[in-house]
Design a protein around this motif. Sequence first.
Motif, PDB file in Angstrom:
ATOM      1  N   ASN A 123       0.856  -1.252   0.089  1.00  0.00           N
ATOM      2  CA  ASN A 123       0.079   0.033   0.003  1.00  0.00           C
ATOM      3  C   ASN A 123       1.001   1.161   0.115  1.00  0.00           C
ATOM      4  OD1 ASN A 123      -2.339  -1.516   0.001  1.00  0.00           O
ATOM      5  ND2 ASN A 123      -1.924  -1.628   2.517  1.00  0.00           N
ATOM      6  N   ASP A 124       1.819   1.271   0.558  1.00  0.00           N
ATOM      7  CA  ASP A 124       2.821   2.442   0.891  1.00  0.00           C
ATOM      8  C   ASP A 124       4.163   1.883   0.929  1.00  0.00           C
ATOM      9  OD1 ASP A 124       3.420   5.013   1.027  1.00  0.00           O
ATOM     10  OD2 ASP A 124       2.893   5.149   3.132  1.00  0.00           O
ATOM     11  N   HIS A 125       5.307   3.076   0.648  1.00  0.00           N
ATOM     12  CA  HIS A 125       6.637   2.448   0.814  1.00  0.00           C
ATOM     13  C   HIS A 125       7.469   3.722   1.250  1.00  0.00           C
ATOM     14  CE1 HIS A 125       6.501   4.510  -2.925  1.00  0.00           C
ATOM     15  NE2 HIS A 125       7.746   4.686  -2.930  1.00  0.00           N
TER      16      HIS A 125
ATOM     17  N   VAL B  90       6.414  -4.839   5.870  1.00  0.00           N
ATOM     18  CA  VAL B  90       5.897  -4.405   7.245  1.00  0.00           C
ATOM     19  C   VAL B  90       4.172  -4.535   7.164  1.00  0.00           C
ATOM     20  CG1 VAL B  90       5.549  -3.135   9.528  1.00  0.00           C
ATOM     21  CG2 VAL B  90       7.665  -3.048   7.820  1.00  0.00           C
ATOM     22  N   CYS B  91       3.763  -5.300   8.139  1.00  0.00           N
ATOM     23  CA  CYS B  91       2.134  -5.440   8.028  1.00  0.00           C
ATOM     24  C   CYS B  91       1.733  -4.107   8.764  1.00  0.00           C
ATOM     25  CB  CYS B  91       1.658  -6.773   8.546  1.00  0.00           C
ATOM     26  SG  CYS B  91      -0.076  -6.608   8.575  1.00  0.00           S
ATOM     27  N   THR B  92       0.957  -3.297   8.404  1.00  0.00           N
ATOM     28  CA  THR B  92       0.343  -2.180   8.918  1.00  0.00           C
ATOM     29  C   THR B  92      -0.576  -2.365   9.920  1.00  0.00           C
ATOM     30  OG1 THR B  92      -1.043  -1.698   7.210  1.00  0.00           O
ATOM     31  CG2 THR B  92       1.029  -0.579   7.515  1.00  0.00           C
ATOM     32  N   SER B  93      -1.159  -3.918   9.958  1.00  0.00           N
ATOM     33  CA  SER B  93      -2.227  -4.468  10.875  1.00  0.00           C
ATOM     34  C   SER B  93      -1.448  -4.774  12.073  1.00  0.00           C
ATOM     35  CB  SER B  93      -3.134  -5.228  10.183  1.00  0.00           C
ATOM     36  OG  SER B  93      -4.307  -5.650  10.927  1.00  0.00           O
ATOM     37  N   ALA B 126      17.486   3.449   3.348  1.00  0.00           N
ATOM     38  CA  ALA B 126      16.319   2.520   3.749  1.00  0.00           C
ATOM     39  C   ALA B 126      15.207   2.610   2.974  1.00  0.00           C
ATOM     40  CB  ALA B 126      16.005   3.174   5.115  1.00  0.00           C
ATOM     41  N   LEU B 127      14.943   1.412   2.985  1.00  0.00           N
ATOM     42  CA  LEU B 127      13.754   1.018   1.947  1.00  0.00           C
ATOM     43  C   LEU B 127      12.704   0.110   2.791  1.00  0.00           C
ATOM     44  CD1 LEU B 127      12.015   0.950  -0.600  1.00  0.00           C
ATOM     45  CD2 LEU B 127      13.582  -0.735  -1.374  1.00  0.00           C
ATOM     46  N   GLU B 128      11.759   0.546   2.971  1.00  0.00           N
ATOM     47  CA  GLU B 128      10.387  -0.262   3.662  1.00  0.00           C
ATOM     48  C   GLU B 128       9.077  -0.254   3.041  1.00  0.00           C
ATOM     49  OE1 GLU B 128      12.246  -1.331   6.043  1.00  0.00           O
ATOM     50  OE2 GLU B 128      13.637   0.324   6.530  1.00  0.00           O
ATOM     51  N   LEU B 129       8.517  -1.392   2.648  1.00  0.00           N
ATOM     52  CA  LEU B 129       7.388  -1.485   2.129  1.00  0.00           C
ATOM     53  C   LEU B 129       6.302  -1.762   3.273  1.00  0.00           C
ATOM     54  CD1 LEU B 129       8.434  -3.632  -0.901  1.00  0.00           C
ATOM     55  CD2 LEU B 129       8.444  -1.420  -1.058  1.00  0.00           C
ATOM     56  N   PHE B 130       5.220  -1.110   2.792  1.00  0.00           N
ATOM     57  CA  PHE B 130       3.995  -1.482   3.794  1.00  0.00           C
ATOM     58  C   PHE B 130       2.693  -1.981   3.057  1.00  0.00           C
ATOM     59  CE2 PHE B 130       6.606   2.109   5.264  1.00  0.00           C
ATOM     60  CZ  PHE B 130       6.799   1.828   6.727  1.00  0.00           C
ATOM     61  N   GLY B 131       2.172  -3.001   3.965  1.00  0.00           N
ATOM     62  CA  GLY B 131       0.943  -3.473   3.164  1.00  0.00           C
ATOM     63  C   GLY B 131       0.321  -4.325   4.313  1.00  0.00           C
ATOM     64  N   VAL B 132      -0.753  -5.007   4.041  1.00  0.00           N
ATOM     65  CA  VAL B 132      -1.675  -5.817   5.009  1.00  0.00           C
ATOM     66  C   VAL B 132      -1.256  -7.276   4.615  1.00  0.00           C
ATOM     67  CG1 VAL B 132      -3.700  -6.302   5.843  1.00  0.00           C
ATOM     68  CG2 VAL B 132      -3.254  -4.112   5.237  1.00  0.00           C
TER      69      VAL B 132
END
Lengths: 138, 138
Positions: A123-125, B90-93, B126-132
């Motif tokens: 969803n985002d990064h 990373v799971c945002t939930s 730094a590179l971080e991806l966000f999702g569920v």
Amino acid sequence: MERKSFVEALQAVGLRATHPRLHVLRVLHTAAVPLSVDDIVEQSTESLDRVTVYRCLEALAQARLVRQVDLRKNHSLYELFDEHDHHHIVCTSCGVIENFVGCDVAALSESALRRSTLFSNINDHALELFGVCNSCTT
Amino acid sequence: MERKSFVEALQAVGLRATHPRLHVLRVLHTAAVPLSVDDIVEQSTESLDRVTVYRCLEALAQARLVRQVDLRKNHSLYELFDEHDHHHIVCTSCGVIENFVGCDVAALSESALRRSTLFSNINDHALELFGVCNSCTT
DNA sequence: GTCTGTGCAAAGGATTTGCACACCG
DNA sequence: CGGTGTGCAAATCCTTTGCACAGAC
């Protein structure tokens, strides 16, 4: 977000267009770089409670109008969510921040998802580059 | 870092090979994902003071043996600096973290530096991806 | 008028600092 | 032995929570 007014943007996501929220959005819009909660309080033309700013930012971030940015400092920064997908280069010496665009998220996400066993969508990064700026080097 | 022992790695960067530093490195090495200061204290076989862990991490990060990771939480995480340049989804939930490799930093840095007016070199990123994650989706 | 959102006060949690003692080299 | 590192206590900073009141719709 540029086309629509902030009032409209808030209504579109089901949030009331209150003074504090509009001020937070305006301050972030004016700033060229991510701001801390204290920055926002100080730069607002109207007096804002720090707690209110925290709660505004939380609501705005959840509504995807604002993005939280972590730059290895002991506090978070915030900036408007923009469609240009910009990121930051941070000086590890003086802390100055420069924006940059040009990060192929689609490719990155796809490549990451292909090998992921736990995730099916992104969803985002966040992408942050760290270096020592020219002023600090000389 | 894999070849050399932690003692050698510390000596190589001019840091004394003390018990706390070795324990911090071992705990981080054992863990598959970035750890918080509390995680490190809890997972160490020897009792460590939280303050000492903070100071160890600061020294180790400066020596580039350890990397600080910020994932939009209210505290930082830490992991060993590795040459495979892995990053995180990373799971945002639920907060679960999965590692992934495959981010073309060289290209990214070069492209960013080409347009930068303040920076001439990049030391880290730094590179971080966000999702569920799948568990939270179902 | 109703219900969401704000302001103030206070609590909670993370991180830093000061200082005397411990221990690596 | 000398100077770097550690442990404990306490301070500081950032962020969250509780509750009564204000304001958006």
